[in-house]
Design a protein around this motif. Structure first.
Motif, PDB file in Angstrom:
ATOM      1  N   SER A  94       2.788  -5.521   3.450  1.00  0.00           N
ATOM      2  CA  SER A  94       3.111  -6.063   4.560  1.00  0.00           C
ATOM      3  C   SER A  94       4.462  -5.515   5.415  1.00  0.00           C
ATOM      4  O   SER A  94       4.588  -5.634   6.436  1.00  0.00           O
ATOM      5  CB  SER A  94       3.564  -7.536   4.461  1.00  0.00           C
ATOM      6  OG  SER A  94       4.563  -7.414   3.358  1.00  0.00           O
ATOM      7  N   LYS A  95       4.943  -4.563   4.560  1.00  0.00           N
ATOM      8  CA  LYS A  95       6.126  -3.696   5.252  1.00  0.00           C
ATOM      9  C   LYS A  95       5.796  -2.543   5.879  1.00  0.00           C
ATOM     10  O   LYS A  95       6.638  -2.075   6.908  1.00  0.00           O
ATOM     11  CB  LYS A  95       7.098  -3.103   3.880  1.00  0.00           C
ATOM     12  CG  LYS A  95       7.958  -4.150   3.228  1.00  0.00           C
ATOM     13  CD  LYS A  95       8.669  -3.770   2.014  1.00  0.00           C
ATOM     14  CE  LYS A  95       9.366  -4.866   1.310  1.00  0.00           C
ATOM     15  NZ  LYS A  95       9.913  -4.326   0.182  1.00  0.00           N
TER      16      LYS A  95
ATOM     17  N   THR B 248       3.419  -3.248  -1.329  1.00  0.00           N
ATOM     18  CA  THR B 248       4.242  -3.764  -0.417  1.00  0.00           C
ATOM     19  C   THR B 248       3.802  -3.905   1.137  1.00  0.00           C
ATOM     20  O   THR B 248       4.438  -3.448   2.098  1.00  0.00           O
ATOM     21  CB  THR B 248       5.543  -3.074  -0.670  1.00  0.00           C
ATOM     22  OG1 THR B 248       5.525  -1.879  -0.107  1.00  0.00           O
ATOM     23  CG2 THR B 248       6.313  -3.274  -1.556  1.00  0.00           C
TER      24      THR B 248
END
Length: 149
Positions: free
Chosen positions: A100-101, A98
């Motif tokens: 991009s978080k 994940t």
């Protein structure tokens, strides 16, 4: 769900490239239980039924890991089932999957490096990226458990 295409028959060169990546990652991660935990956790996050089925079965073949499979999605809440090293790798697997978080925070990098060398850190990233790639192939081509039987 129906299989859209057999990726390896549609593009054998791409399949060979993917198998090269899998071979590298599989040889680099010496702890096979840890490698299967990476594959399972990433596949849970990505929602890849084909890979979840395959790697849960692979982990069961490595021993009595039923509770770990059942509770992997909530590993944060069951510290007695996972070693500190496994927990750090699961956290890294989630962060990379994940990315991009929030990227891979420095504190997480430091935790991982407390257990693994720089070269091993790269190997973990390669393993995490490999299963992410497999998930994307499986989902994009409509693979599901038993689709090749």
């Amino acid at each position: 769900m129906s299989l859209r295409l057999n990726y390896s028959k549609a593009n054998p060169k791409a399949a060979t490239a993917m198998m090269g990546l899998e071979t590298y990652a599989g040889n680099a991660i010496k702890d096979k239980v840890l490698y299967e935990l990476i594959k399972l956790r990433v596949s849970q996050i990505n929602g890849c039924a084909f890979c979840l089925d395959m790697h849960a079965k692979d982990l069961l073949k490595l021993g009595d890991h039923g509770d770990r499979i059942l509770l992997l999605s909530v590993w944060h809440e069951v510290p007695h089932l996972f070693t500190e090293q496994e927990r750090v790798v699961l956290e890294l697997s989630e962060a990379v999957t994940t990315i991009s978080k929030g990227g891979v925070p420095k504190a997480l990098y430091d935790k991982v490096r407390g257990h693994f060398s720089e070269a091993e850190y790269v190997d973990l990233i390669m393993a995490i990226n490999t299963i992410n790639c497999w998930n994307r192939i499986a989902i994009s081509t409509g693979m599901y458990p038993g689709c090749f039987n």
